[in-house]
Design an enzyme around this catalytic site. Structure first.
Site, PDB file in Angstrom:
ATOM      1  N   LYS A 114       0.834  -1.202   0.000  1.00 43.69           N
ATOM      2  CA  LYS A 114       0.000   0.000   0.000  1.00 43.69           C
ATOM      3  C   LYS A 114       0.865   1.246   0.000  1.00 43.69           C
ATOM      4  CE  LYS A 114      -4.377  -1.814   1.526  1.00 43.69           C
ATOM      5  NZ  LYS A 114      -5.526  -1.761   2.371  1.00 43.69           N
ATOM      6  N   LYS A 196      -3.635  -8.967  -7.090  1.00 40.27           N
ATOM      7  CA  LYS A 196      -4.926  -9.329  -6.480  1.00 40.27           C
ATOM      8  C   LYS A 196      -6.060  -8.455  -7.030  1.00 40.27           C
ATOM      9  CE  LYS A 196      -5.868  -7.996  -2.038  1.00 40.27           C
ATOM     10  NZ  LYS A 196      -7.152  -7.817  -1.380  1.00 40.27           N
ATOM     11  N   LYS A 199     -11.124  -3.935  -4.773  1.00 41.90           N
ATOM     12  CA  LYS A 199     -12.260  -3.035  -5.043  1.00 41.90           C
ATOM     13  C   LYS A 199     -11.837  -1.585  -5.234  1.00 41.90           C
ATOM     14  CE  LYS A 199     -13.738  -3.914  -0.455  1.00 41.90           C
ATOM     15  NZ  LYS A 199     -12.484  -3.670   0.282  1.00 41.90           N
TER      16      LYS A 199
HETATM   17  N1  AQP Z   1      -8.899 -10.763  -4.688  1.00 41.74           N
HETATM   18  C1  AQP Z   1      -9.338 -11.356  -3.597  1.00 41.74           C
HETATM   19  N2  AQP Z   1      -9.513 -12.691  -3.601  1.00 41.74           N
HETATM   20  C2  AQP Z   1      -9.962 -13.304  -2.502  1.00 41.74           C
HETATM   21  N3  AQP Z   1     -10.282 -12.674  -1.354  1.00 41.74           N
HETATM   22  C3  AQP Z   1     -10.128 -11.357  -1.312  1.00 41.74           C
HETATM   23  N4  AQP Z   1     -10.342 -10.438  -0.365  1.00 41.74           N
HETATM   24  C4  AQP Z   1     -10.044  -9.220  -0.839  1.00 41.74           C
HETATM   25  N5  AQP Z   1      -9.629  -9.301  -2.107  1.00 41.74           N
HETATM   26  C5  AQP Z   1      -9.661 -10.616  -2.434  1.00 41.74           C
HETATM   27  C6  AQP Z   1     -10.838 -10.750   0.944  1.00 41.74           C
HETATM   28  O1  AQP Z   1     -11.971  -9.936   1.164  1.00 41.74           O
HETATM   29  C7  AQP Z   1     -12.007  -9.550   2.528  1.00 41.74           C
HETATM   30  C8  AQP Z   1     -12.170  -8.065   2.600  1.00 41.74           C
HETATM   31  O2  AQP Z   1     -11.017  -7.408   2.493  1.00 41.74           O
HETATM   32  P1  AQP Z   1     -10.883  -5.870   2.852  1.00 41.74           P
HETATM   33  O3  AQP Z   1     -11.821  -5.039   2.121  1.00 41.74           O
HETATM   34  O4  AQP Z   1     -10.916  -5.695   4.316  1.00 41.74           O
HETATM   35  O5  AQP Z   1      -9.423  -5.601   2.412  1.00 41.74           O
HETATM   36  P2  AQP Z   1      -8.659  -6.001   1.143  1.00 41.74           P
HETATM   37  O6  AQP Z   1      -8.163  -7.404   1.281  1.00 41.74           O
HETATM   38  O7  AQP Z   1      -7.629  -4.941   0.989  1.00 41.74           O
HETATM   39  O8  AQP Z   1      -9.739  -5.954  -0.013  1.00 41.74           O
HETATM   40  P3  AQP Z   1      -9.655  -5.163  -1.361  1.00 41.74           P
HETATM   41  O9  AQP Z   1     -10.855  -5.483  -2.156  1.00 41.74           O
HETATM   42  O10 AQP Z   1      -8.309  -5.387  -1.996  1.00 41.74           O
HETATM   43  O11 AQP Z   1      -9.781  -3.690  -0.830  1.00 41.74           O
HETATM   44  P4  AQP Z   1      -8.870  -2.446  -1.111  1.00 41.74           P
HETATM   45  O12 AQP Z   1      -8.906  -2.236  -2.585  1.00 41.74           O
HETATM   46  O13 AQP Z   1      -9.489  -1.355  -0.347  1.00 41.74           O
HETATM   47  O14 AQP Z   1      -7.483  -2.777  -0.612  1.00 41.74           O
HETATM   48  C9  AQP Z   1     -10.741 -10.098   3.187  1.00 41.74           C
HETATM   49  O15 AQP Z   1     -11.079 -11.293   3.880  1.00 41.74           O
HETATM   50  C10 AQP Z   1      -9.846 -10.374   2.030  1.00 41.74           C
HETATM   51  O16 AQP Z   1      -8.939 -11.416   2.284  1.00 41.74           O
END
Ligand code: AQP
Length: 333
Positions: A114, A196, A199
């Site tokens: 990040k 990965k 969102k």
């Molecule tokens: N690509 C992914 N595949 C499988 N699982 C995923 N998770 C996130 N992306 C994937 C799982 O979703 C949950 C929520 O995660 P979060 O929003 O708390 O944080 P994150 O992992 O940082 O999710 P994003 O979508 O990537 O958000 P941003 O873009 O804000 O960083 C977790 O259980 C995560 O493992």
């Protein structure tokens, strides 16, 4: 009784990655495990570790609440709440910072990633947020934390902090265990399958949003990066694009990679992608219908109020004990 807890950040519209890697598993656990107390929250305090537009954030918080329920979380089985509405998260998060070391936080790979993505204006909270995550979990004496593969390191840190606190101040926190589903653990970006699916990815073609319209979904899957070889074969290293799509396919249908390979033997990517789009749409459509019913309903607010009240009750009890152990304030009897 075992307590489970998990949360998602309202940093955008939930993707297929969040759905397959997290929410679908929450629903499965809710339905399959007996004698559990399951707390699910909207991690808005985590979301603000990187700049958010306040209006969009408010919208995303409510939207995530509706998505959770629309995806099958049952408010009679799960306590759904918004993290910032239970003030004790921030308080215990601060205390966790007081026992956590900078070195161990700087080693977190998500922080390093990040930091790279937000070169300018990296906030202190981006570094310290695993302490807040530890607080989220430890506040409720959580036994099991369903997380994606990428959160495993943070959970390790949570365990370390709990053990450290317990040995220094006396037995206070339950040391939690991660629960990582074997399939769908990591869904990759559609345009860069080495990254990965996220969102908050600025390129909308990189992810399938759970609220995307049908044509968008078709186009995104059709445009997903694959290789030139044209064989539907699972090979993460040499064919990451098609392997990622196969992993989505497998998660949604329950078919193994061998089954999928046999089904598409001699057929090209176009046919596979058309079928995958249909599979995804069939699963997402009822979720969208339920979402539309819920998003502006009184029912959704009532669910969040009930969740907040229950979480606050548990959190207050726990914090009285933690404050006493730490020796801050006056003794609470
Ligand atoms: N690509 C992914 N595949 C499988 N699982 C995923 N998770 C996130 N992306 C994937 C799982 O979703 C949950 C929520 O995660 P979060 O929003 O708390 O944080 P994150 O992992 O940082 O999710 P994003 O979508 O990537 O958000 P941003 O873009 O804000 O960083 C977790 O259980 C995560 O493992």
């Amino acid at each position: 009784m075992k307590r489970l807890l998990s949360g998602i950040q309202p940093t955008g519209i939930i993707t297929l990655g969040n759905y397959l890697g997290a929410i679908k598993n929450f629903v499965k656990l809710q339905n399959e495990l007996e004698d559990i107390d399951f707390l699910v929250f909207i991690a808005d305090l985590h979301a603000i570790t990187i700049p958010q537009d306040p209006q969009a954030l408010r919208k995303n918080i409510k939207s995530l609440a509706a998505v959770y329920i629309a995806c099958g979380l049952d408010p009679s089985k799960v306590h759904l709440f918004i993290q910032s509405e239970v003030l004790e998260h921030a308080e215990l998060g601060y205390m966790m910072q007081c026992i956590g070391g900078i070195g161990e936080l700087e080693r977190m790979t998500q922080y390093k990633d990040k930091k790279k993505r937000h070169v300018e204006g990296v906030t202190t909270a981006l570094l310290t947020y695993p302490c807040l995550m530890a607080a989220d979990i430890l506040l409720y004496d959580t036994n099991i934390v369903p997380v994606g593969e990428d959160q495993k390191q943070h959970l390790e840190l949570t365990r370390d902090l709990a053990i450290r606190f317990n040995s220094k101040f006396g037995d206070t926190f339950v040391v939690p265990e991660p629960y990582i589903a074997d399939k769908g653990a990591r869904i990759m970006s559609l345009i860069d399958p080495t990254k990965k699916m996220s969102k908050s990815d600025p390129n909308h073609k990189a992810y399938i949003g759970i609220l995307d319209d049908i044509n968008q979904i078709k186009n995104k899957i059709k445009g997903a990066v694959t290789d030139l070889d044209g064989t539907v074969k699972y090979d993460e290293e040499n064919k990451p694009g098609i392997s990622n799509l196969m992993s989505i396919y497998s998660c949604m249908t329950g078919l193994s990679y061998e089954d999928i390979e046999a089904k598409y033997n001699g057929k090209g990517y176009a046919e596979f992608k058309t079928d995958l789009a249909e599979i995804v749409i069939n699963e997402i459509k009822p979720i969208q219908e339920k979402y539309n019913e819920l998003i502006n309903s009184k029912e959704l607010d009532e669910i969040l109020d009930n969740g907040r009240d229950y979480a606050t009750y548990l959190a207050r009890k726990k914090m009285a004990k933690v404050r006493n152990r730490f020796g801050i304030g006056r003794k609470i009897k």
